[in-house]
Structure formats: structure tokens, C-alpha cells
Design an enzyme around this catalytic site. Sequence first.
Site, mmCIF file in Angstrom:
data_model
loop_
_atom_site.group_PDB
_atom_site.id
_atom_site.type_symbol
_atom_site.label_atom_id
_atom_site.label_comp_id
_atom_site.label_asym_id
_atom_site.label_seq_id
_atom_site.Cartn_x
_atom_site.Cartn_y
_atom_site.Cartn_z
ATOM 1 N N TYR A 54 -2.646 -0.978 10.483
ATOM 2 C CA TYR A 54 -2.603 -1.190 9.027
ATOM 3 C C TYR A 54 -1.268 -0.698 8.453
ATOM 4 C CZ TYR A 54 -4.129 -1.040 4.124
ATOM 5 O OH TYR A 54 -4.239 -1.230 2.754
ATOM 6 N N SER B 14 0.869 -1.181 0.000
ATOM 7 C CA SER B 14 0.000 0.000 0.000
ATOM 8 C C SER B 14 0.900 1.224 0.000
ATOM 9 C CB SER B 14 -0.872 0.003 1.262
ATOM 10 O OG SER B 14 -1.419 1.299 1.494
HETATM 11 P P1 NAD Z 1 -11.482 -5.892 -0.322
HETATM 12 O O1 NAD Z 1 -12.050 -5.785 1.030
HETATM 13 O O2 NAD Z 1 -12.374 -5.748 -1.504
HETATM 14 O O3 NAD Z 1 -10.690 -7.253 -0.495
HETATM 15 C C1 NAD Z 1 -9.958 -7.861 0.533
HETATM 16 C C2 NAD Z 1 -10.048 -9.351 0.323
HETATM 17 O O4 NAD Z 1 -9.266 -10.011 1.333
HETATM 18 C C3 NAD Z 1 -11.484 -9.870 0.454
HETATM 19 O O5 NAD Z 1 -11.697 -10.836 -0.533
HETATM 20 C C4 NAD Z 1 -11.474 -10.505 1.838
HETATM 21 O O6 NAD Z 1 -12.439 -11.515 2.003
HETATM 22 C C5 NAD Z 1 -10.070 -11.064 1.856
HETATM 23 N N1 NAD Z 1 -9.624 -11.458 3.179
HETATM 24 C C6 NAD Z 1 -9.705 -10.775 4.356
HETATM 25 N N2 NAD Z 1 -9.244 -11.521 5.365
HETATM 26 C C7 NAD Z 1 -8.852 -12.716 4.829
HETATM 27 C C8 NAD Z 1 -8.293 -13.905 5.359
HETATM 28 N N3 NAD Z 1 -8.037 -14.023 6.672
HETATM 29 N N4 NAD Z 1 -8.015 -14.925 4.512
HETATM 30 C C9 NAD Z 1 -8.267 -14.823 3.182
HETATM 31 N N5 NAD Z 1 -8.818 -13.720 2.635
HETATM 32 C C10 NAD Z 1 -9.095 -12.684 3.443
HETATM 33 O O7 NAD Z 1 -10.320 -4.797 -0.364
HETATM 34 P P2 NAD Z 1 -9.213 -4.484 -1.485
HETATM 35 O O8 NAD Z 1 -9.123 -3.024 -1.556
HETATM 36 O O9 NAD Z 1 -9.454 -5.262 -2.714
HETATM 37 O O10 NAD Z 1 -7.902 -5.000 -0.737
HETATM 38 C C11 NAD Z 1 -7.005 -5.926 -1.305
HETATM 39 C C12 NAD Z 1 -5.587 -5.604 -0.866
HETATM 40 O O11 NAD Z 1 -5.207 -4.341 -1.408
HETATM 41 C C13 NAD Z 1 -5.403 -5.496 0.650
HETATM 42 O O12 NAD Z 1 -4.158 -6.090 1.020
HETATM 43 C C14 NAD Z 1 -5.366 -3.998 0.881
HETATM 44 O O13 NAD Z 1 -4.639 -3.658 2.034
HETATM 45 C C15 NAD Z 1 -4.663 -3.544 -0.377
HETATM 46 N N6 NAD Z 1 -4.834 -2.123 -0.702
HETATM 47 C C16 NAD Z 1 -6.044 -1.621 -1.060
HETATM 48 C C17 NAD Z 1 -6.149 -0.270 -1.368
HETATM 49 C C18 NAD Z 1 -7.436 0.366 -1.813
HETATM 50 O O14 NAD Z 1 -7.476 1.599 -1.964
HETATM 51 N N7 NAD Z 1 -8.494 -0.370 -2.050
HETATM 52 C C19 NAD Z 1 -5.029 0.556 -1.302
HETATM 53 C C20 NAD Z 1 -3.816 0.011 -0.909
HETATM 54 C C21 NAD Z 1 -3.723 -1.340 -0.623
#
Ligand code: NAD
Length: 267
Positions: free
Chosen positions: A165, A152
Site C-alpha cells: 500500500y 495518502s
Molecule cells: P472504501 O473501501 O470505502 O472505498 C474504496 C472504493 O474503491 C470502493 O468503492 C471500492 O469498491 C473501490 N474499488 C476497489 N477496487 C476497485 C477497482 N478495481 N475498480 C474500481 N473501484 C475499485 O475506502 P476509502 O477510504 O473511501 O478509500 C478511497 C481512497 O482513499 C483509496 O485510494 C484509499 O487508499 C484512500 N485513502 C483512504 C484513507 C482513509 O483513512 N480512509 C486514508 C488515505 C487514503
Amino acid sequence: MPIVLEGQPALVTGANSGIGRAVALALGRAGADVVVNYVSDPEAAEAVAAEIRGFGRRAIALRADVSDEQEVETMFAEAIKVFGTLHVVVCNAGLQRDAPFHQMTLDQWHTVIGVNLTGQFLCARSAVREFVRRGVDEKVSTAASKIIHMSSVHEMIPWAGHANYAASKGGVEMLMKSLAQEVAPLRIRVNAIAPGAIRTPINTAAWQTPDAYADLMKLVPYKRIGEPADIGQAAVWLASDASDYVTGISLFVDGGMTLFPGFASGG
Ligand code: NAD
């Protein structure tokens, strides 16, 4: 999308939603067979797998909590049984449990570190064990295999109210770099993607209303929110031989969020 990942089965964690879903679809479009990991909502995971099968690739949905050692090992064993091996592993699953620091519970701390950091360790470890066992297969890739960690912008931008986080993502950066250094001689490439603000369920509050979106844009020089597909494209590049000389980097895909936008008019 060029078919650059044919014969390179991939596993994506947290692939039934948001960024993981987009990465799984992009890898499938680029020719990979895909394991769609999920921990809840099997219907959504099965829908992603079905969409990938629609591209003419194989895809299965496998349930595992990435923070649970036994479940991760069972998932990798099953994936390798079905697809023979894995060439690409994307450690994407993540969550937030936000709280002002003085109110943050140990449970909130452990949950975030357990999924975002320990989960990435467990999946990368299972991946490396398989990659070391198999070695390079020149027919499909110059590299033995590729690991992509989902970091991130908060691996470098401090984030008040989200200490757990930000600490997890700072940890992911050094996990990724240390592992990259260790396994580079085996031709295993390890990189991270550091997304900025991407339109997914994790951060709905930051983009859902016009006011929230306008506020968010103050932090984004490129003046648009990122879409999950932006990350999917980056993942295909990092997984393919087009990036063969790239290892140990965080690829920021953030519309310039890490360019200190406040300094465009101040400082
Ligand atoms: P999201 O909530 O749509 O997806 C997260 C996924 O992780 C979901 O499918 C959830 O069920 C799964 N998950 C959570 N706990 C879990 C576990 N214990 N075992 C297996 N799966 C699990 O959110 P996203 O934005 O798609 O996030 C995906 C990644 O991207 C994360 O690591 C997040 O930190 C990172 N990220 C997102 C953003 C953003 O702006 N959306 C920015 C930077 C980083």
C-alpha cells in the site's frame, strides 16, 4: 456550497463508498454532472447517482475495474458519449491487502499496485487524451481540465505491514508530479489529496471501538478522525478555478498526522 463547477462534468472512481462517494456528492453539490464509477455493489453506486440527481445535476453509475485497461477505456468512452466531455477526473479507487512483509504474496502485491497505482495511471491517461482533444473552454474554466489523484499520508509515512500500500501511494505521488510537469503547458492541472485517517470502510478496525479510536488519536494532533466530507471539500477546491495556480501538489488533509506527533512531547 458555491456552484463553482457548473458545466464541468466529473468522473470519480470508486465512488459508491467512503471518500469517493463523498467526493462525488460534493462535486455534484458544487454544480458538476457526475459519473459514479464502481466495481461492485451497483445499488450503492445508483444511490449516489440518485442523490446527485436530487441536486438537479445529471449523474450516471458506470461499472469498470480501474486496473483493467479495456474496461477503463470503455468507461471513459461511455462517459464522454453521455456528457459530451469531462473536465474533472478523480482517481480515487483503492484497496489494501495487508501482510507482514515476509508473508506477503505476489498476488497481494499485484492486487494493490494494480488498483492503486496502475488504476490511477490508466484513468489519468484516458483523462489526458480527452483533455488534449478538447483543450481549454474559457466559458467553464480557466484550466483545460483537472485531475485529482487520491494518495495518502503513506506517500510519505512508511507503514510496516503495508509495504504494498505504501509503495503504491509513494508511486502515486511521483506519477502525479511527473504528469503535472508534463501537461502544465496544456493548462491541465494535476494534484493529489493525501488523506490521513478518514472514517470509511477501508479502515474500520482503526476507529470502530473506543480503544482503537483512542490509539488512533495518538497519531492525530487535531484529535478527531477525518470525515469523508473533509476530503469532498478539498476536492471541490482543487477542481475549481479557486485553485487555478496550484498544480503538482499533494494536499494533506490529515488533522496534522504528518507533523510527527510523537515529537510534541519527545525528541
Ligand atoms: P472504501 O473501501 O470505502 O472505498 C474504496 C472504493 O474503491 C470502493 O468503492 C471500492 O469498491 C473501490 N474499488 C476497489 N477496487 C476497485 C477497482 N478495481 N475498480 C474500481 N473501484 C475499485 O475506502 P476509502 O477510504 O473511501 O478509500 C478511497 C481512497 O482513499 C483509496 O485510494 C484509499 O487508499 C484512500 N485513502 C483512504 C484513507 C482513509 O483513512 N480512509 C486514508 C488515505 C487514503
